[in-house]
Design an enzyme around this catalytic site. Structure first.
Site, PDB file in Angstrom:
ATOM      1  N   LYS A   1      -5.879  -0.475  -1.484  1.00 24.89           N
ATOM      2  CA  LYS A   1      -7.015  -0.685  -2.175  1.00 24.89           C
ATOM      3  C   LYS A   1      -8.165  -0.224  -1.480  1.00 24.89           C
ATOM      4  O   LYS A   1      -9.102   0.401  -2.035  1.00 24.89           O
ATOM      5  CB  LYS A   1      -7.099  -2.275  -2.511  1.00 24.89           C
ATOM      6  CG  LYS A   1      -5.968  -2.847  -3.327  1.00 24.89           C
ATOM      7  CD  LYS A   1      -6.229  -2.343  -4.762  1.00 24.89           C
ATOM      8  CE  LYS A   1      -5.318  -2.815  -5.613  1.00 24.89           C
ATOM      9  NZ  LYS A   1      -5.282  -2.686  -7.149  1.00 24.89           N
TER      10      LYS A   1
ATOM     11  N   TYR B   1      -0.974  -3.411   0.939  1.00 26.52           N
ATOM     12  CA  TYR B   1      -1.458  -3.756  -0.295  1.00 26.52           C
ATOM     13  C   TYR B   1      -3.097  -3.367  -0.105  1.00 26.52           C
ATOM     14  O   TYR B   1      -3.649  -2.865  -0.573  1.00 26.52           O
ATOM     15  CB  TYR B   1      -1.137  -5.073  -0.630  1.00 26.52           C
ATOM     16  CG  TYR B   1      -1.931  -5.377  -1.870  1.00 26.52           C
ATOM     17  CD1 TYR B   1      -1.742  -4.805  -3.217  1.00 26.52           C
ATOM     18  CD2 TYR B   1      -3.017  -6.352  -2.045  1.00 26.52           C
ATOM     19  CE1 TYR B   1      -2.532  -5.151  -4.380  1.00 26.52           C
ATOM     20  CE2 TYR B   1      -3.690  -6.774  -2.769  1.00 26.52           C
ATOM     21  CZ  TYR B   1      -3.368  -6.236  -4.173  1.00 26.52           C
ATOM     22  OH  TYR B   1      -4.274  -6.311  -5.225  1.00 26.52           O
TER      23      TYR B   1
ATOM     24  N   SER C   1      -9.547  -5.685  -4.490  1.00 24.00           N
ATOM     25  CA  SER C   1      -8.792  -7.118  -3.961  1.00 24.00           C
ATOM     26  C   SER C   1      -9.481  -7.606  -2.649  1.00 24.00           C
ATOM     27  O   SER C   1      -9.964  -6.647  -2.051  1.00 24.00           O
ATOM     28  CB  SER C   1      -7.337  -6.798  -3.687  1.00 24.00           C
ATOM     29  OG  SER C   1      -7.020  -7.723  -2.860  1.00 24.00           O
TER      30      SER C   1
END
Ligand code: UDP
Length: 330
Positions: free
Chosen positions: A148, A144, A120
């Site tokens: 990643k 988040y 991402s």
């Protein structure tokens, strides 16, 4: 098609995964979807076979890897809501990081050496230079993005001592739906801007909140690079073909290189739907970087990626058709 034929797609019943399964199926690949159906749906799997399972279940993973003998793995299964990751970091680290370790471990154990990872733009945090290139420092500003970036580190470390190879695709803001409206984003609690705006236009919600109007951007709202899910799917197919031809491990940004502010997206949704729905400016949402725009030259130059739907209006139209279909069904 290259030499790679049987593909494991984790999270293949979810929003992005199901569009990639569609693209794989259309190209004639043999697809096995592994999904716990927490957010995925059986009907979204247009090709191949679905195995209901969780990535925390190493025993089931072993059974599946042993019996299916995959040529490559595409890993989509993950939680994706940024502000939820701020509120519940352990949930995100467990699913997006720890469970991914189980999957990578299974790949190593069963000699699967080609891996495509859904990364991402959130790994960059608040980039100094925009559009951001793949060599920008990874300084995520929410769990988040950190989850990643942690997986990317593991993938990089593995390649040092083995012939395991991966392509990490750093998605910018994925939106839109299958132009035939067979699949699309399907979550009652959707939080993404285009989906929420469309649901407001369709009268499913009474207003849209704009999270922050005091950012250092031309109109004060956050800027994002919205990419149609089918163009992103094409990038996966190219990545797979590339790995099949013995390409080295590599990371690619996936975006169009153009940013729209929240207000611009809202105006476009109003134009496409013809509905002037109520909008309410509220405070900033935690964990939101002010602007994220991709430099995707590497993907275009090295893999020959040619986006077909680089048009916000088209993206919104496909998402609108999907939302209309969903509201007819519900
Ligand atoms: N956003 C907003 N209202 C909403 C949903 C999103 O103002 O109801 C903003 C959000 O703060 C961000 C941008 O729209 O600046 C894109 O958010 P989204 O959740 O779609 O994707 P993200 O960039 O978080 O992955």
């Amino acid at each position: 098609m290259g030499i790679t034929v049987k593909i494991l797609v984790t999270g293949g019943a979810g929003y992005i995964g199901s569009h990639v399964v569609k693209a794989l199926g259309e190209k004639g690949y043999d697809v096995v979807v592994y999904d716990n159906l927490s957010y995925g749906h059986e009907w979204a799997v247009l090709y191949g076979k679905l195995i209901k399972g969780d990535l925390s279940d190493s025993e089931l993973l072993s059974v599946v890897f042993k019996s299916e003998r995959f040529d490559a793995v595409m890993h989509f299964a993950a939680f994706v809501v940024v502000d939820e990751s701020v509120r519940e970091p352990i949930k995100y680290y467990r699913n997006n990081f720890v469970n991914t370790l189980n999957l990578i471990e299974a790949c190593i154990k069963y000699n699967v050496k080609r891996f495509i990872f859904s990364s991402s733009a959130a790994v960059y945090g608040i980039p100094e230079k925009i559009p951001v290139t793949e060599d920008a420092p990874l300084l995520p500003v929410n769990p988040y993005g950190s989850s990643k970036a942690m997986v990317e580190q593991v993938l990089k470390d593995i390649t040092v001592s083995s012939d395991f190879r991966y392509v990490s695709l750093r998605y910018f803001n994925v939106a839109g739906a299958d132009p035939l409206s067979r699949i699309g984003q399907y979550r009652a609690d959707a939080t993404h801007l285009i989906t929420v705006s469309l649901r407001t236009a369709l009268g499913k919600r009474d207003h849209l909140d704009i999270f922050g109007t005091d950012y250092d951007t031309p109109d004060g709202t956050c800027i994002r690079d919205y990419i149609h899910v089918d163009d992103l799917s094409d990038a996966h197919i190219l990545a797979l073909e590339y790995l099949s031809s013995e390409g080295r491990s590599v990371i690619y940004n996936c975006g169009y290189g153009y940013g729209y502010s929240v207000r611009e997206v809202v105006e476009k949704v109003k134009k496409v739907t013809g509905v002037d729905f109520p909008v309410r400016p509220v405070g900033r949402r935690i964990g939101d970087p002010p602007a994220l725009i991709a430099n995707s030259s590497r993907l275009k130059q090295e893999l020959g990626w040619k986006p077909k739907y680089n048009d916000l209006e088209y993206i919104i139209k496909t998402a609108l058709e999907w939302e209309k279909k969903v509201s007819r069904l519900n």
